[in-house]
Design a protein around this motif. Structure first.
Motif, short mmCIF file in Angstrom:
data_model
loop_
_atom_site.label_atom_id
_atom_site.label_comp_id
_atom_site.label_asym_id
_atom_site.label_seq_id
_atom_site.Cartn_x
_atom_site.Cartn_y
_atom_site.Cartn_z
N HIS A 187 -116.20 -5.63 -38.02
CA HIS A 187 -115.07 -4.88 -38.57
C HIS A 187 -114.51 -3.91 -37.54
CE1 HIS A 187 -112.53 -2.50 -41.14
NE2 HIS A 187 -113.23 -1.42 -40.80
N CYS A 188 -115.40 -3.20 -36.86
CA CYS A 188 -114.96 -2.24 -35.85
C CYS A 188 -114.25 -2.94 -34.69
CB CYS A 188 -116.14 -1.41 -35.34
SG CYS A 188 -116.79 -0.27 -36.58
N ARG B 92 -122.01 -7.12 -39.41
CA ARG B 92 -120.76 -7.11 -40.18
C ARG B 92 -119.95 -5.85 -39.87
NH1 ARG B 92 -122.20 -9.86 -44.11
NH2 ARG B 92 -123.74 -8.44 -44.99
N SER B 93 -120.62 -4.72 -39.75
CA SER B 93 -119.94 -3.46 -39.43
C SER B 93 -119.32 -3.51 -38.03
CB SER B 93 -120.94 -2.30 -39.52
OG SER B 93 -120.32 -1.09 -39.21
N ARG C 87 -128.24 0.84 -45.38
CA ARG C 87 -127.66 -0.48 -45.06
C ARG C 87 -128.00 -0.92 -43.63
NH1 ARG C 87 -121.64 0.18 -46.02
NH2 ARG C 87 -121.62 -1.97 -45.32
N TRP C 88 -129.07 -0.38 -43.05
CA TRP C 88 -129.45 -0.72 -41.69
C TRP C 88 -130.24 -2.03 -41.66
CZ3 TRP C 88 -131.35 4.42 -39.04
CH2 TRP C 88 -130.25 5.26 -38.86
N GLU D 210 -125.94 -6.36 -41.95
CA GLU D 210 -124.99 -5.26 -42.21
C GLU D 210 -124.47 -4.66 -40.90
OE1 GLU D 210 -123.52 -4.05 -44.87
OE2 GLU D 210 -124.54 -5.20 -46.40
N ILE D 211 -125.35 -4.49 -39.93
CA ILE D 211 -124.93 -3.95 -38.64
C ILE D 211 -123.95 -4.90 -37.97
CG2 ILE D 211 -125.72 -3.38 -36.30
CD1 ILE D 211 -128.35 -2.35 -37.68
N HIS E 151 -116.38 4.47 -40.99
CA HIS E 151 -117.01 3.48 -40.12
C HIS E 151 -118.50 3.68 -39.86
CE1 HIS E 151 -112.67 3.28 -39.23
NE2 HIS E 151 -112.92 2.00 -39.35
N LEU F 285 -122.31 3.47 -40.65
CA LEU F 285 -123.15 2.63 -41.50
C LEU F 285 -124.29 3.49 -42.02
CD1 LEU F 285 -123.54 -0.27 -42.51
CD2 LEU F 285 -124.97 -0.67 -40.49
N HIS F 286 -124.32 3.67 -43.33
CA HIS F 286 -125.33 4.53 -43.93
C HIS F 286 -126.72 3.91 -43.78
CE1 HIS F 286 -122.40 7.29 -45.54
NE2 HIS F 286 -121.64 6.23 -45.80
N GLU F 287 -127.72 4.77 -43.67
CA GLU F 287 -129.10 4.35 -43.36
C GLU F 287 -129.64 3.30 -44.33
OE1 GLU F 287 -133.41 6.44 -42.48
OE2 GLU F 287 -131.64 7.69 -42.76
#
Length: 142
Positions: free
Chosen positions: A113-114, A109-110, A101-102, A106-107, A95, A97-99
């Motif tokens: 999902h959470c 979308r993440s 993809r900041w 993307e944030i 879960h 989010l790799h840097e």
């Protein structure tokens, strides 16, 4: 049983103990309370350093565990690095989010999902993005 550390988020009269300590106010230790440790394993040992893997319940203080280990060994011990790899249904591996993809999309979308991992009505709410001076726009409207 574990005694919570004085520098913690626990509160006295509505204020964090850590805030009171930083102001120099006297703070009494809270009584020991029950905690759960589901697993504890030594992953690496290169004296004087060691690495532990701890799976525990809420309210457990890993820093206190390490301090207690030091006391049992008639010495002191402190944490050099602490990484929380899981909290509830969230894992660092799945879960985070790799840097690279900041981006706002993307944030968002993440976070959507959470949010789906939460039960009930919370999971149906959509994350909204908003920049200063702008009106919030729901991700589902984009």
């Amino acid at each position: 049983m574990q005694v919570p550390p004085l520098y913690s988020a626990l509160k006295k009269d509505g204020e964090r103990l850590s805030t009171l300590m930083k102001r120099g106010e006297a703070v009494e230790a809270k009584p020991a309370r029950p905690v759960r440790v589901y697993s504890l394993s030594l992953q690496q040992f290169q004296p004087p350093l060691f690495t532990l893997d701890v799976e525990c319940g809420g309210g457990f203080y890993v820093r206190s565990l390490v301090s207690d280990i030091g006391k049992e060994l008639s010495t002191c011990a402190s944490i050099q690095e602490l990484t929380r790899t899981k909290h509830g249904p969230f894992t660092l591996e799945e879960h985070a989010l790799h840097e690279d993809r900041w981006t706002i999309d993307e944030i968002a979308r993440s976070l959507e999902h959470c949010m789906s991992l939460f039960p009930g009505e919370q999971s149906h709410k959509k994350f909204k993005t908003e920049l200063p001076g702008e009106t919030a726009v729901s991700r589902e409207d984009k």
